[in-house]
Write an enzyme that holds these catalytic residues in place. Structure first.
Site, PDB file in Angstrom:
ATOM      1  N   GLU A 194      74.570  51.783  98.794  1.00  0.00           N
ATOM      2  CA  GLU A 194      73.491  51.350  97.898  1.00  0.00           C
ATOM      3  C   GLU A 194      72.396  50.735  98.756  1.00  0.00           C
ATOM      4  O   GLU A 194      72.663  49.851  99.558  1.00  0.00           O
ATOM      5  CB  GLU A 194      74.029  50.330  96.880  1.00  0.00           C
ATOM      6  CG  GLU A 194      72.977  49.596  96.088  1.00  0.00           C
ATOM      7  CD  GLU A 194      71.975  50.512  95.372  1.00  0.00           C
ATOM      8  OE1 GLU A 194      72.424  51.375  94.611  1.00  0.00           O
ATOM      9  OE2 GLU A 194      70.742  50.361  95.617  1.00  0.00           O
TER      10      GLU A 194
ATOM     11  N   CYS B 186      79.642  57.860  70.924  1.00  0.00           N
ATOM     12  CA  CYS B 186      80.510  57.901  69.743  1.00  0.00           C
ATOM     13  C   CYS B 186      79.715  58.253  68.490  1.00  0.00           C
ATOM     14  O   CYS B 186      79.376  59.406  68.266  1.00  0.00           O
ATOM     15  CB  CYS B 186      81.310  56.605  69.628  1.00  0.00           C
ATOM     16  SG  CYS B 186      80.349  55.080  69.611  1.00  0.00           S
TER      17      CYS B 186
ATOM     18  N   TYR C 149      80.085  57.585  51.312  1.00  0.00           N
ATOM     19  CA  TYR C 149      80.713  58.845  50.921  1.00  0.00           C
ATOM     20  C   TYR C 149      81.005  58.832  49.418  1.00  0.00           C
ATOM     21  O   TYR C 149      80.630  57.896  48.716  1.00  0.00           O
ATOM     22  CB  TYR C 149      81.968  59.082  51.768  1.00  0.00           C
ATOM     23  CG  TYR C 149      81.633  59.365  53.215  1.00  0.00           C
ATOM     24  CD1 TYR C 149      80.899  60.491  53.563  1.00  0.00           C
ATOM     25  CD2 TYR C 149      82.017  58.493  54.225  1.00  0.00           C
ATOM     26  CE1 TYR C 149      80.564  60.750  54.890  1.00  0.00           C
ATOM     27  CE2 TYR C 149      81.686  58.747  55.554  1.00  0.00           C
ATOM     28  CZ  TYR C 149      80.965  59.876  55.884  1.00  0.00           C
ATOM     29  OH  TYR C 149      80.621  60.134  57.178  1.00  0.00           O
TER      30      TYR C 149
ATOM     31  N   GLN D  92      69.463  50.943  87.794  1.00  0.00           N
ATOM     32  CA  GLN D  92      68.482  50.541  86.762  1.00  0.00           C
ATOM     33  C   GLN D  92      69.066  49.584  85.720  1.00  0.00           C
ATOM     34  O   GLN D  92      68.317  49.016  84.930  1.00  0.00           O
ATOM     35  CB  GLN D  92      67.951  51.777  86.041  1.00  0.00           C
ATOM     36  CG  GLN D  92      67.071  52.657  86.910  1.00  0.00           C
ATOM     37  CD  GLN D  92      66.768  53.967  86.196  1.00  0.00           C
ATOM     38  OE1 GLN D  92      66.124  53.993  85.156  1.00  0.00           O
ATOM     39  NE2 GLN D  92      67.234  55.055  86.756  1.00  0.00           N
TER      40      GLN D  92
ATOM     41  N   LYS E 155      70.626  42.670  75.490  1.00  0.00           N
ATOM     42  CA  LYS E 155      71.209  43.679  76.377  1.00  0.00           C
ATOM     43  C   LYS E 155      72.014  43.075  77.525  1.00  0.00           C
ATOM     44  O   LYS E 155      72.350  43.759  78.491  1.00  0.00           O
ATOM     45  CB  LYS E 155      70.113  44.621  76.870  1.00  0.00           C
ATOM     46  CG  LYS E 155      69.627  45.517  75.731  1.00  0.00           C
ATOM     47  CD  LYS E 155      68.791  46.651  76.183  1.00  0.00           C
ATOM     48  CE  LYS E 155      69.573  47.775  76.769  1.00  0.00           C
ATOM     49  NZ  LYS E 155      68.697  48.830  77.301  1.00  0.00           N
TER      50      LYS E 155
HETATM   51  C1  LIG Z   1      64.252  49.104  81.395  1.00  0.00           C
HETATM   52  C2  LIG Z   1      65.267  50.180  81.244  1.00  0.00           C
HETATM   53  C3  LIG Z   1      66.013  50.238  80.085  1.00  0.00           C
HETATM   54  C4  LIG Z   1      66.957  51.227  79.921  1.00  0.00           C
HETATM   55  N1  LIG Z   1      67.701  51.217  78.801  1.00  0.00           N
HETATM   56  C5  LIG Z   1      68.656  52.148  78.626  1.00  0.00           C
HETATM   57  C6  LIG Z   1      69.481  52.135  77.488  1.00  0.00           C
HETATM   58  O1  LIG Z   1      69.380  51.277  76.615  1.00  0.00           O
HETATM   59  N2  LIG Z   1      70.414  53.112  77.380  1.00  0.00           N
HETATM   60  C7  LIG Z   1      70.561  54.085  78.330  1.00  0.00           C
HETATM   61  O2  LIG Z   1      71.405  54.943  78.192  1.00  0.00           O
HETATM   62  N3  LIG Z   1      69.798  54.114  79.412  1.00  0.00           N
HETATM   63  C8  LIG Z   1      68.855  53.176  79.601  1.00  0.00           C
HETATM   64  N4  LIG Z   1      68.070  53.205  80.711  1.00  0.00           N
HETATM   65  C9  LIG Z   1      68.256  54.320  81.665  1.00  0.00           C
HETATM   66  C10 LIG Z   1      69.518  54.113  82.526  1.00  0.00           C
HETATM   67  O3  LIG Z   1      69.483  52.837  83.114  1.00  0.00           O
HETATM   68  C11 LIG Z   1      69.592  55.197  83.583  1.00  0.00           C
HETATM   69  O4  LIG Z   1      69.658  56.458  82.931  1.00  0.00           O
HETATM   70  C12 LIG Z   1      70.825  55.024  84.466  1.00  0.00           C
HETATM   71  O5  LIG Z   1      70.775  53.794  85.145  1.00  0.00           O
HETATM   72  C13 LIG Z   1      70.913  56.162  85.489  1.00  0.00           C
HETATM   73  O6  LIG Z   1      71.966  55.891  86.350  1.00  0.00           O
HETATM   74  P1  LIG Z   1      72.011  56.512  87.817  1.00  0.00           P
HETATM   75  O7  LIG Z   1      73.215  55.934  88.473  1.00  0.00           O
HETATM   76  O8  LIG Z   1      71.882  57.983  87.740  1.00  0.00           O
HETATM   77  O9  LIG Z   1      70.695  56.005  88.540  1.00  0.00           O
HETATM   78  P2  LIG Z   1      70.164  54.545  88.864  1.00  0.00           P
HETATM   79  O10 LIG Z   1      70.572  53.575  87.861  1.00  0.00           O
HETATM   80  O11 LIG Z   1      68.709  54.719  89.136  1.00  0.00           O
HETATM   81  O12 LIG Z   1      70.875  54.175  90.237  1.00  0.00           O
HETATM   82  C14 LIG Z   1      70.580  54.836  91.455  1.00  0.00           C
HETATM   83  C15 LIG Z   1      70.899  53.906  92.613  1.00  0.00           C
HETATM   84  O13 LIG Z   1      70.779  54.627  93.832  1.00  0.00           O
HETATM   85  C16 LIG Z   1      70.207  53.768  94.824  1.00  0.00           C
HETATM   86  N5  LIG Z   1      69.633  54.634  95.886  1.00  0.00           N
HETATM   87  C17 LIG Z   1      68.584  55.474  95.784  1.00  0.00           C
HETATM   88  N6  LIG Z   1      68.407  56.149  96.954  1.00  0.00           N
HETATM   89  C18 LIG Z   1      69.356  55.718  97.805  1.00  0.00           C
HETATM   90  C19 LIG Z   1      69.713  56.041  99.157  1.00  0.00           C
HETATM   91  N7  LIG Z   1      69.082  56.980  99.870  1.00  0.00           N
HETATM   92  N8  LIG Z   1      70.757  55.392  99.720  1.00  0.00           N
HETATM   93  C20 LIG Z   1      71.441  54.459  99.018  1.00  0.00           C
HETATM   94  N9  LIG Z   1      71.147  54.120  97.743  1.00  0.00           N
HETATM   95  C21 LIG Z   1      70.134  54.750  97.140  1.00  0.00           C
HETATM   96  C22 LIG Z   1      69.179  53.009  94.023  1.00  0.00           C
HETATM   97  O14 LIG Z   1      68.805  51.803  94.670  1.00  0.00           O
HETATM   98  C23 LIG Z   1      69.934  52.738  92.710  1.00  0.00           C
HETATM   99  O15 LIG Z   1      70.677  51.533  92.778  1.00  0.00           O
HETATM  100  C24 LIG Z   1      67.133  52.207  80.932  1.00  0.00           C
HETATM  101  C25 LIG Z   1      66.389  52.153  82.096  1.00  0.00           C
HETATM  102  C26 LIG Z   1      65.480  51.131  82.276  1.00  0.00           C
HETATM  103  C27 LIG Z   1      64.704  51.067  83.554  1.00  0.00           C
HETATM  104  C1  LIG Z   2      82.798  57.600  66.491  1.00  0.00           C
HETATM  105  C2  LIG Z   2      83.022  56.875  65.208  1.00  0.00           C
HETATM  106  C3  LIG Z   2      83.528  57.568  64.122  1.00  0.00           C
HETATM  107  C4  LIG Z   2      83.788  56.897  62.927  1.00  0.00           C
HETATM  108  N1  LIG Z   2      84.392  57.574  61.924  1.00  0.00           N
HETATM  109  C5  LIG Z   2      84.822  56.900  60.835  1.00  0.00           C
HETATM  110  C6  LIG Z   2      85.666  57.530  59.880  1.00  0.00           C
HETATM  111  O1  LIG Z   2      86.096  58.666  60.060  1.00  0.00           O
HETATM  112  N2  LIG Z   2      85.997  56.810  58.776  1.00  0.00           N
HETATM  113  C7  LIG Z   2      85.605  55.519  58.595  1.00  0.00           C
HETATM  114  O2  LIG Z   2      85.939  54.909  57.594  1.00  0.00           O
HETATM  115  N3  LIG Z   2      84.854  54.897  59.526  1.00  0.00           N
HETATM  116  C8  LIG Z   2      84.484  55.529  60.636  1.00  0.00           C
HETATM  117  N4  LIG Z   2      83.785  54.875  61.620  1.00  0.00           N
HETATM  118  C9  LIG Z   2      83.522  53.426  61.497  1.00  0.00           C
HETATM  119  C10 LIG Z   2      84.617  52.649  62.248  1.00  0.00           C
HETATM  120  O3  LIG Z   2      85.858  52.826  61.630  1.00  0.00           O
HETATM  121  C11 LIG Z   2      84.310  51.143  62.299  1.00  0.00           C
HETATM  122  O4  LIG Z   2      84.292  50.642  61.006  1.00  0.00           O
HETATM  123  C12 LIG Z   2      82.982  50.835  62.958  1.00  0.00           C
HETATM  124  O5  LIG Z   2      82.849  51.502  64.194  1.00  0.00           O
HETATM  125  C13 LIG Z   2      82.822  49.337  63.195  1.00  0.00           C
HETATM  126  O6  LIG Z   2      83.834  48.856  64.015  1.00  0.00           O
HETATM  127  P1  LIG Z   2      83.565  48.491  65.562  1.00  0.00           P
HETATM  128  O7  LIG Z   2      82.362  47.614  65.583  1.00  0.00           O
HETATM  129  O8  LIG Z   2      84.819  47.798  65.986  1.00  0.00           O
HETATM  130  O9  LIG Z   2      83.330  49.775  66.276  1.00  0.00           O
HETATM  131  C14 LIG Z   2      83.487  55.518  62.813  1.00  0.00           C
HETATM  132  C15 LIG Z   2      82.926  54.859  63.892  1.00  0.00           C
HETATM  133  C16 LIG Z   2      82.720  55.501  65.092  1.00  0.00           C
HETATM  134  C17 LIG Z   2      82.182  54.736  66.253  1.00  0.00           C
END
Ligand SMILES: Cc1cc2nc3c(=O)[nH]c(=O)nc-3n(C[C@H](O)[C@H](O)[C@H](O)COP(=O)(O)OP(=O)(O)OC[C@H]3O[C@@H](n4cnc5c(N)ncnc54)[C@H](O)[C@@H]3O)c2cc1C
Ligand SMILES: Cc1cc2nc3c(=O)[nH]c(=O)nc-3n(C[C@H](O)[C@H](O)[C@H](O)COP(=O)(O)O)c2cc1C
Length: 645
Positions: A414, A350, A173, A422, A432
């Site tokens: 489940e 965030c 900034y 997933q 992760k």
């Molecule tokens: C490899 C990979 C990486 C990902 N990385 C990210 C990421 O970094 N960030 C992110 O935000 N998202 C990520 N995602 C996506 C994220 O995991 C999904 O968006 C999230 O898990 C969705 O949650 P959900 O509960 O809706 O569904 P799901 O996680 O699919 O869970 C649904 C559950 O319902 C169960 N089920 C299904 N049908 C039935 C039934 N009839 N009866 C009982 N149980 C049933 C299934 O077995 C499953 O356990 C990733 C996905 C994958 C595959």
């Molecule tokens: C949603 C969000 C908003 C933020 N806004 C500000 C801000 O207004 N001013 C600032 O100096 N830093 C801001 N930051 C940075 C945080 O103050 C902090 O330095 C950063 O998230 C690293 O700390 P953490 O790893 O504990 O989250 C923001 C961070 C987040 C996640």
């Protein structure tokens, strides 16, 4: 008891006595009113956050001058009309027993909305890496006006009942723009040498000191390093620190990075270890004796305690951890560390939401309360209902927890042996593991709150007829898509879930079909195992965006690991030992492959929806079952459904 002895010890800075060394750092929320005043939603948020017991709560950015505003909801302190709202804000922190500092801010060139109106200003007319639009170079008169406005805003902070102010000199900034040679190429006394570039910051501190008096503490937040090619370093900062302290800084808040720093290192992704930035605080402490706050990925108060015990910093800020679990410090004090919901550093709800979705307000992907304090139910539901949650992924688990929390009788079904959905796969790629830790935490909490969890149970229509739940939350997630490509049944073909789930052993030379999140994560997983990877993606641009921290890291590791990403490329056939692809740019190509991994996405799995409608059972379809997306949508929709039963 000696638990967290150092972290919980008091500290006095000028006339401000802090009960402990925990800081809630400034975090923008987007919850302000459109006229830059404090809203009820913001007050509810800060009241809840302050209950964490942090000794010092620093407000979000508060504009000292209209020319420094970065959005309409950006709080203002450039007029006396803001004082009543700001007083309520400080009061909310005091109610919880904390001290409040107001962060004084000017955005300079990092204001998209002022850039669009041609009104953004900066030290020089140099565009930022993010917005690529030049600001107007400030005149000397404007420089003096802005310096004065910091002083005037600080006076208002004091009048509003704040216990301190924090001058925002970090993150790219206006103050950083003056400090950095990348944004300041002025020929006058505010440009040139590092000393000259520091002049603006020094004069701001002097104006603030003059305005607040000698007993009132001033914190200066700095990016200890810009962490960008050609940017200043912590060694540079060391040279000016004594002058910054002389000018008025009573605390140095040692953040890092600027808007343009790759991977959004300021709010660092999970690739960075908790406390990764402490060494910079240590460097700062080498040259000055005022208290230094360290910040960066802290999730565990015990680690913060060690940092203070070792004398590496005097106070520790917990940012996103605070959003993920505002009770983290209370739990740690009580020795209930296993109960803490640990931040996964995904940035979805965030910082990236605020930066990438204009007009949005803060959330947390794993804590549905954050940012929704006004609608988050705090009393039991008026009627206790028999609720079924079908599916034990993030959506179902969150729904089950929330429904039980407000008093419903909840059963979660489940179909697999374990809940988690997933996330079982999502947590396999490098860095992760935190996702797995979170989902295990959630499973534990769901059981602890009394939800009956029935794993290995596929819900059928017969079950619905026999048991007659009053309400059903359908959270059955998504299932993989297998594209009809010729050769899809050949033995070299498998899918991403089989690879990540350890069902199929990776081979050396792999082609992944699909460059979305699942494909890119699978590529990351395979590169980590030493495989040669080519990702083929039909779209002309990668669906995994580099401007998101995690996306940036995935692209970087693919590149650094020798992997290839072929965009705008279609797989037309799979053969025994290769894949045939076609692109406009390169025509038809044959890519040799020992293994072909399908990762073309998922589709909603919600076949029970019709059965529920036919039986007139009240139901909600949430998460990927409604449309494959991300964790934040899954948890948010799961929680909302539970609240709406
Ligand atoms: C490899 C990979 C990486 C990902 N990385 C990210 C990421 O970094 N960030 C992110 O935000 N998202 C990520 N995602 C996506 C994220 O995991 C999904 O968006 C999230 O898990 C969705 O949650 P959900 O509960 O809706 O569904 P799901 O996680 O699919 O869970 C649904 C559950 O319902 C169960 N089920 C299904 N049908 C039935 C039934 N009839 N009866 C009982 N149980 C049933 C299934 O077995 C499953 O356990 C990733 C996905 C994958 C595959
Ligand atoms: C949603 C969000 C908003 C933020 N806004 C500000 C801000 O207004 N001013 C600032 O100096 N830093 C801001 N930051 C940075 C945080 O103050 C902090 O330095 C950063 O998230 C690293 O700390 P953490 O790893 O504990 O989250 C923001 C961070 C987040 C996640």
């Amino acid at each position: 008891m000696d638990r967290l002895k150092y972290l919980l010890s008091p500290i006095k800075i000028r006339n401000m006595e802090l009960a402990n060394r925990v800081v809630m750092p400034p975090m923008g929320t987007g919850l302000g009113n459109d006229d830059a005043t404090v809203s009820e939603a913001l007050l509810a948020y800060i009241r809840r956050q302050a209950k964490s017991g942090a000794g010092l709560v620093v407000s979000e950015i508060t504009a000292v001058h209209p020319s420094g505003s970065v959005s309409p909801t950006h709080l203002g302190a450039y007029d006396d009309r803001f004082i009543p709202g700001l007083r309520k804000y400080a009061g909310a922190v005091h109610e919880a027993g904390g001290k409040a500092a107001m962060q004084l801010h000017h955005g300079g060139r990092e204001s998209f909305f002022l850039l669009m109106q041609g009104e953004a200003i900066g030290p020089s007319a140099i565009p930022s890496v993010v917005y690529r639009q030049p600001p107007r170079e400030m005149t000397l008169k404007e420089i003096h006006e802005i310096i004065d406005s910091f002083g005037r805003a600080a006076r208002r902070a004091r009048e509003a009942g704040f216990d301190a102010v924090e001058v925002h000199g970090a993150h790219g900034y206006l103050l950083t723009q003056f400090l950095s040679a990348l944004s300041n190429q002025r020929q006058d006394e505010y440009g040139g040498s590092f000393d000259n570039r520091a002049r603006f910051v020094i004069e701001v501190l002097e104006a603030v000191r003059k305005s607040v008096g000698n007993d009132f503490p001033i914190s200066l937040r700095l990016s200890a390093e810009e962490c960008i090619k050609g940017g200043y370093t912590v060694e540079d900062i060391q040279t000016i620190l004594p002058r910054l302290v002389n000018a008025g800084a009573d605390i140095i808040h040692a953040s890092l990075g600027t808007h343009g720093t790759p991977a959004g290192i300021t709010s660092a992704p999970a690739e960075y270890e908790p406390g990764f930035n402490v060494w910079r605080a240590k460097k700062i402490k080498e040259v000055i004796s005022v208290p230094v706050i360290t910040v960066g990925r802290f999730t565990d108060p015990a680690l913060a305690d060690e940092v203070i015990a070792r004398g590496e910093a005097d106070m520790v800020a917990f940012g996103r951890q605070q959003l993920a679990d505002p009770d983290y410090l209370i739990k740690a004090k009580e020795g209930r560390t296993n109960d803490i919901r640990i931040c996964i550093a995904c940035n979805q709800g965030c910082i990236e939401r605020l930066m990438l979705e204009p007009g949005s307000s803060v959330r947390c992907a794993i804590n549905p309360e954050t940012g929704q304090e006004l609608i988050y139910p705090r009393t039991l539901a008026s009627t206790r209902r028999k609720v079924w949650v079908i599916g034990g992924g993030p959506a179902g688990l969150t729904a089950a927890y929330e429904a039980a929390r407000i008093g419903h009788t909840v059963s979660l079904f489940e179909k697999e042996e374990k809940a988690g959905g997933q996330i079982f796969y999502a947590s396999k790629a490098p860095y992760k593991e935190v996702y797995d830790a979170w989902i295990q935490w959630l499973i534990f909490q769901v059981q602890a709150i009394g939800v009956e969890v029935k794993t290995h149970t596929l819900v059928t229509e017969t079950m619905l007829d026999e048991e007659q739940p009053e309400a059903v939350i359908l959270a059955t997630g998504a299932e993989k898509i297998i594209p009809p490509i010729p050769g899809i049944d050949l033995p070299l073909v498998c899918d991403a879930f089989q690879i990540l789930g350890d069902e199929v052993k990776p081979l050396r030379n792999v082609v992944i079909i699909g460059g979305g999140m699942i494909g890119m994560e699978t590529a990351d997983f395979l590169i980590d195992k030493g495989c040669a990877v080519t990702v083929v993606e039909l779209l002309p641009r990668s669906p995994v965006k580099k401007f998101a921290s995690h996306g940036y890291m995935l692209h970087k590791r693919l590149r650094d690991g020798g992997g290839r990403l072929l965009l705008g490329t279609e797989v037309v056939a799979i053969r025994e030992d290769s894949v045939v692809v076609v692109s406009e740019e390169r025509g038809e190509e044959v890519l040799p492959a020992e293994q072909v991994v399908i990762a073309v996405g998922t589709r909603p799995r919600n076949e029970l929806k019709e059965a529920l409608s036919e039986r007139n059972i009240r139901h909600f379809v949430v998460g990927d079952a409604s449309g494959p997306r991300r964790i934040i949508e899954a948890t948010e929709e799961g929680a909302r459904a539970a609240w709406d039963i």
